[in-house]
Design a protein around this motif. Sequence first.
Motif, PDB file in Angstrom:
ATOM      1  N   VAL A  48      -0.752  22.749   7.108  1.00 30.14           N
ATOM      2  CA  VAL A  48      -2.071  23.094   7.255  1.00 30.14           C
ATOM      3  C   VAL A  48      -2.943  22.119   7.955  1.00 30.14           C
ATOM      4  O   VAL A  48      -2.607  20.970   7.742  1.00 30.14           O
ATOM      5  N   LEU A  49      -4.059  22.449   8.252  1.00 27.42           N
ATOM      6  CA  LEU A  49      -4.934  21.267   8.792  1.00 27.42           C
ATOM      7  C   LEU A  49      -5.984  20.957   7.845  1.00 27.42           C
ATOM      8  O   LEU A  49      -6.751  21.800   7.139  1.00 27.42           O
ATOM      9  N   LYS A  94      -0.727  25.670  14.093  1.00 30.78           N
ATOM     10  CA  LYS A  94       0.042  25.992  15.166  1.00 30.78           C
ATOM     11  C   LYS A  94       0.555  24.678  15.953  1.00 30.78           C
ATOM     12  O   LYS A  94      -0.256  23.917  15.999  1.00 30.78           O
ATOM     13  N   ASP A  95       1.927  24.734  16.224  1.00 31.79           N
ATOM     14  CA  ASP A  95       2.205  23.802  17.252  1.00 31.79           C
ATOM     15  C   ASP A  95       2.396  22.234  16.697  1.00 31.79           C
ATOM     16  O   ASP A  95       2.450  21.275  17.251  1.00 31.79           O
ATOM     17  N   ALA A  96       2.672  22.369  15.451  1.00 32.47           N
ATOM     18  CA  ALA A  96       3.079  21.115  14.727  1.00 32.47           C
ATOM     19  C   ALA A  96       4.485  20.949  14.570  1.00 32.47           C
ATOM     20  O   ALA A  96       5.222  22.110  14.443  1.00 32.47           O
ATOM     21  N   ALA A 226      11.542  22.094  13.789  1.00 30.16           N
ATOM     22  CA  ALA A 226      10.920  23.397  14.180  1.00 30.16           C
ATOM     23  C   ALA A 226       9.626  23.149  14.657  1.00 30.16           C
ATOM     24  O   ALA A 226       8.883  22.172  14.173  1.00 30.16           O
ATOM     25  N   LEU A 227       8.959  24.066  15.149  1.00 25.60           N
ATOM     26  CA  LEU A 227       7.596  24.113  15.447  1.00 25.60           C
ATOM     27  C   LEU A 227       6.882  25.221  14.501  1.00 25.60           C
ATOM     28  O   LEU A 227       7.309  26.415  14.437  1.00 25.60           O
ATOM     29  N   THR A 228       5.732  24.800  14.077  1.00 24.11           N
ATOM     30  CA  THR A 228       4.989  25.908  13.368  1.00 24.11           C
ATOM     31  C   THR A 228       4.342  27.069  14.226  1.00 24.11           C
ATOM     32  O   THR A 228       4.034  26.822  15.330  1.00 24.11           O
ATOM     33  N   ASP A 229       4.456  28.086  13.543  1.00 21.29           N
ATOM     34  CA  ASP A 229       3.931  29.323  14.194  1.00 21.29           C
ATOM     35  C   ASP A 229       2.435  29.620  14.151  1.00 21.29           C
ATOM     36  O   ASP A 229       1.905  28.623  13.594  1.00 21.29           O
TER      37      ASP A 229
END
Length: 312
Positions: A48-49, A94-96, A226-229
């Motif tokens: 999460v941000l 996304k994209d982490a 993995a890249l986060t969705d």
Amino acid sequence: MFLYEWRRASRLACVAAIVFAVLCSLTPASAYEVMDVPHGGSLEGTVVLDGPVPEPKGFNLITFPDPAYCGRISNGRGWRLLRDFVVSPQGGLKDAIVLLEGVEAGKPFETSVPLIEARDCQFQPFMTIVRNGHAVEVVNMDPVMHDIQGYETSLEAGARVLFNTPLVMNHEHHRGDLHATHNHAPGKSLVGPIYLNKGRRTFYMQCGFHAYMESWAMAVNNPYYALTDANGRFSIDQIPPGTYQMVVWHPQTGPGTTKMVTIQPGGKLVEHLSLPAPKGNRSAYKVMDNPRFGPESLGYSIDIYPLVEHQQ
């Protein structure tokens, strides 16, 4: 050391295709080996941000070319937008990238070549993962010319220019039709090896004509990433039991975070992680209501329809 090699492809279905072969020389390590993982574990969770979601960066019509076509990613009031943070209502980022360092043997390592498209005056995807020694392909799907600039990056040494070359417009896509489909067209590719300095693992690409076009890539040494969705979720499976360093990183949140994790035989580890939201002004590009930057400032009538923004 990363090697980005631009090679000639035989009649690719695009006007231009650029291929960078990536070779990375990091700290000394044995080559990755494929083996059976009969009691492998898994790692899953969310990123999460932490903090307010930054506003998209704004790029006005006056400074940057192609206001009509690239207006499809605009707010309709004269500002093209770069949404470098995609965050779900629940805060998922996304994209982490989440990766495990130190895994020297395990499941097969996928070797497919990632594809980055210049589409609607954006590079898609925003974040790409590449394997050391492999490639990234870039194709132009737009009826406008792009100028591809590549940089290697590191926190310690900053950015260094690797190359700068035009990406010819796609003539199969009719320039005046904002609703046109994106068709490939055969074209030439350029060839030339480019090297990254030792220890650098991130690659940054930007269009020299359209600064709101950005794409990032990270080189990995094993398939445990993995890249986060869109909801910030990630999952990594078939992990050999052991203790590894987990790295969590997003190109716009600073250096990222690391944590030691232990994978038990056949176990499932769940991690809920956060990355800090940047504070203050991130750049000089900021959307503002100013008639000097609006459509009327061009001095001629122009039809700008924020097609992509309406689709989101």
